[in-house]
Design a protein around this motif. Structure first.
Motif, PDB file in Angstrom:
ATOM      1  N   LEU A 164       0.823  -1.204   0.000  1.00 30.69           N
ATOM      2  CA  LEU A 164       0.000   0.000   0.000  1.00 30.69           C
ATOM      3  C   LEU A 164       0.857   1.254   0.000  1.00 30.69           C
ATOM      4  N   GLU A 165       1.978   1.226   0.737  1.00 31.69           N
ATOM      5  CA  GLU A 165       2.873   2.385   0.741  1.00 31.69           C
ATOM      6  C   GLU A 165       3.526   2.573  -0.624  1.00 31.69           C
ATOM      7  N   GLU A 166       3.827   1.464  -1.307  1.00 30.07           N
ATOM      8  CA  GLU A 166       4.361   1.560  -2.673  1.00 30.07           C
ATOM      9  C   GLU A 166       3.366   2.260  -3.586  1.00 30.07           C
ATOM     10  N   LEU A 167       2.094   1.900  -3.444  1.00 30.69           N
ATOM     11  CA  LEU A 167       1.055   2.541  -4.251  1.00 30.69           C
ATOM     12  C   LEU A 167       0.999   4.032  -3.972  1.00 30.69           C
ATOM     13  N   ARG A 168       1.057   4.407  -2.706  1.00 26.17           N
ATOM     14  CA  ARG A 168       0.999   5.831  -2.358  1.00 26.17           C
ATOM     15  C   ARG A 168       2.212   6.583  -2.917  1.00 26.17           C
ATOM     16  N   LEU A 169       3.395   5.976  -2.830  1.00 23.32           N
ATOM     17  CA  LEU A 169       4.585   6.629  -3.358  1.00 23.32           C
ATOM     18  C   LEU A 169       4.483   6.784  -4.873  1.00 23.32           C
ATOM     19  N   SER A 170       4.056   5.743  -5.560  1.00 21.40           N
ATOM     20  CA  SER A 170       3.924   5.813  -7.017  1.00 21.40           C
ATOM     21  C   SER A 170       2.900   6.869  -7.427  1.00 21.40           C
ATOM     22  N   MET A 171       1.811   6.963  -6.676  1.00 24.41           N
ATOM     23  CA  MET A 171       0.805   7.979  -6.979  1.00 24.41           C
ATOM     24  C   MET A 171       1.357   9.378  -6.750  1.00 24.41           C
ATOM     25  N   ALA A 172       2.117   9.565  -5.680  1.00 27.18           N
ATOM     26  CA  ALA A 172       2.723  10.873  -5.423  1.00 27.18           C
ATOM     27  C   ALA A 172       3.660  11.265  -6.561  1.00 27.18           C
ATOM     28  N   LEU A 173       4.461  10.312  -7.025  1.00 29.13           N
ATOM     29  CA  LEU A 173       5.382  10.580  -8.135  1.00 29.13           C
ATOM     30  C   LEU A 173       4.610  10.966  -9.390  1.00 29.13           C
ATOM     31  N   ALA A 174       3.513  10.258  -9.661  1.00 30.59           N
ATOM     32  CA  ALA A 174       2.717  10.558 -10.844  1.00 30.59           C
ATOM     33  C   ALA A 174       2.062  11.930 -10.747  1.00 30.59           C
ATOM     34  N   LEU A 175       1.580  12.281  -9.571  1.00 30.42           N
ATOM     35  CA  LEU A 175       0.851  13.542  -9.396  1.00 30.42           C
ATOM     36  C   LEU A 175       1.760  14.761  -9.403  1.00 30.42           C
ATOM     37  N   LEU A 176       3.075  14.550  -9.277  1.00 31.63           N
ATOM     38  CA  LEU A 176       3.997  15.689  -9.320  1.00 31.63           C
ATOM     39  C   LEU A 176       3.882  16.456 -10.640  1.00 31.63           C
ATOM     40  N   GLY A 177       3.570  15.734 -11.706  1.00 29.70           N
ATOM     41  CA  GLY A 177       3.436  16.385 -13.011  1.00 29.70           C
ATOM     42  C   GLY A 177       2.085  17.018 -13.247  1.00 29.70           C
ATOM     43  N   GLU A 178       1.205  16.988 -12.241  1.00 29.51           N
ATOM     44  CA  GLU A 178      -0.142  17.554 -12.329  1.00 29.51           C
ATOM     45  C   GLU A 178      -0.864  17.079 -13.596  1.00 29.51           C
ATOM     46  N   PRO A 179      -0.957  15.764 -13.787  1.00 32.53           N
ATOM     47  CA  PRO A 179      -1.628  15.232 -14.977  1.00 32.53           C
ATOM     48  C   PRO A 179      -3.140  15.374 -14.865  1.00 32.53           C
ATOM     49  N   ARG A 180      -3.804  15.224 -15.991  1.00 32.82           N
ATOM     50  CA  ARG A 180      -5.268  15.240 -15.997  1.00 32.82           C
ATOM     51  C   ARG A 180      -5.835  13.836 -15.842  1.00 32.82           C
ATOM     52  N   LEU A 181      -4.992  12.832 -16.067  1.00 30.81           N
ATOM     53  CA  LEU A 181      -5.394  11.433 -15.870  1.00 30.81           C
ATOM     54  C   LEU A 181      -4.214  10.649 -15.332  1.00 30.81           C
ATOM     55  N   VAL A 182      -4.456   9.810 -14.322  1.00 23.72           N
ATOM     56  CA  VAL A 182      -3.435   8.924 -13.774  1.00 23.72           C
ATOM     57  C   VAL A 182      -3.908   7.490 -13.960  1.00 23.72           C
ATOM     58  N   ALA A 183      -3.014   6.625 -14.444  1.00 21.90           N
ATOM     59  CA  ALA A 183      -3.356   5.224 -14.671  1.00 21.90           C
ATOM     60  C   ALA A 183      -2.576   4.336 -13.711  1.00 21.90           C
ATOM     61  N   VAL A 184      -3.253   3.338 -13.164  1.00 18.60           N
ATOM     62  CA  VAL A 184      -2.673   2.436 -12.165  1.00 18.60           C
ATOM     63  C   VAL A 184      -2.971   0.998 -12.575  1.00 18.60           C
ATOM     64  N   ASP A 185      -1.967   0.149 -12.568  1.00 19.53           N
ATOM     65  CA  ASP A 185      -2.152  -1.257 -12.928  1.00 19.53           C
ATOM     66  C   ASP A 185      -2.203  -2.124 -11.670  1.00 19.53           C
TER      67      ASP A 185
END
Length: 285
Positions: A164-185
């Motif tokens: 779960l912490e890995e997921l949170r870290l990966s999401m934080a990294l993705a959101l740094l670019g302020e995307p309009r869509l984030v994809a998670v596998d």
């Protein structure tokens, strides 16, 4: 965290065929900006390839889709610029040798160097650093990642993080670019029931903040998601809403039937190989 502008996503008869045959086909759905989209289906039914196709990382060959008004597969580069990948195994894995702080710092520096508009370079170094800190704090807050709560704080090695912490870290990294869509596998892979609920709560919170979330899963959340099915459940005409989608909470029998089909499918390995072949083919395009 400021409300973000998400991307509306739609698809009509969307499909991809690799050297070994169809990877995914006849996918159709409509999701508004800021939606939580759950892609589910049997293992090997093209879920990850659909995720990559809808984020501009793979070129589909049938039908069409749109992300924030950008048509696919015509405008792959435009879609890549407004989307980001959370955890996608084999595509953007975290570096287990780094600490959490090092992983974050590396992404901040890359974002500052390559992801910022040219006008940002006109700011002073102090202003750019302050903007980076603000963006990092916003991303950590949105991902629910509290560095102080980790075993060794920010010095915790990535390899020592729980799923779960890995997921949170990966999401934080993705959101740094302020995307309009984030994809998670594989959002619910190897998670306990409580962790699975926490993961969906995280993704729903990101979507509620305005960023559209596209998540591959073995079972969609009980409610609040646009459900897109791949594989046998989709091809056999499982009950769905308009354009091939359903709202989670409508029925669980379809997901259970899909899991049963996956267990009984002697050709599952072949399907996975077709997906891998399609990914390799797309990378050469």
């Amino acid at each position: 965290m400021a409300h973000r502008r998400g991307a509306a996503v739609s698809a009509v008869d969307f499909g991809l065929t690799g050297p070994r045959g169809p990877v995914f086909d006849r996918v159709g759905f409509i999701a508004g900006a800021g939606s939580l989209i759950a892609v589910t289906g049997p293992s090997g039914s093209g879920r990850t390839c659909l995720l990559l196709a809808l984020t501009g990382r793979m070129k589909a060959g049938r039908g069409h889709a749109e992300v924030a008004g950008h048509p696919l597969p015509k405008r792959l580069a435009a879609v890549r610029r407004i989307t980001a990948l959370g955890p996608v195994p084999g595509v953007n894995d975290l570096d287990p040798a780094l600490t959490v702080t090092e992983q974050l710092r590396e992404r901040v520096l890359l974002q500052r160097r390559f992801g910022s508009p040219l006008r940002a370079l006109l700011r002073s170094r102090r202003e750019r650093a302050a903007a980076s800190r603000e963006r990092l704090e916003a991303a950590l807050d949105a991902a629910g990642l509290d560095l102080d709560a980790l075993p060794r704080g920010g010095r915790t090695a990535v390899r020592d993080l729980g799923r779960l912490e890995e997921l949170r870290l990966s999401m934080a990294l993705a959101l740094l670019g302020e995307p309009r869509l984030v994809a998670v596998d594989d959002v619910d892979l190897k998670l306990s029931e409580a962790e699975r609920a926490a993961a969906w709560e995280l993704l729903r919170a990101v979507a509620d903040g305005g960023t559209t979330v596209l998540a591959v899963c073995s079972e969609p959340p009980p409610e609040g998601a646009v459900v897109v099915r791949t594989g046998a459940a989709h091809r056999d005409g499982a009950p769905t809403g308009p354009d091939g989608t359903g709202r989670s909470g409508d029925t669980h029998e379809d997901a259970e039937a899909a899991d049963a089909d996956a267990d009984d499918n002697d050709n599952e390995d072949d399907e996975k190989e077709r997906a891998e072949d399609a990914l390799a083919e797309a990378s050469r395009a």
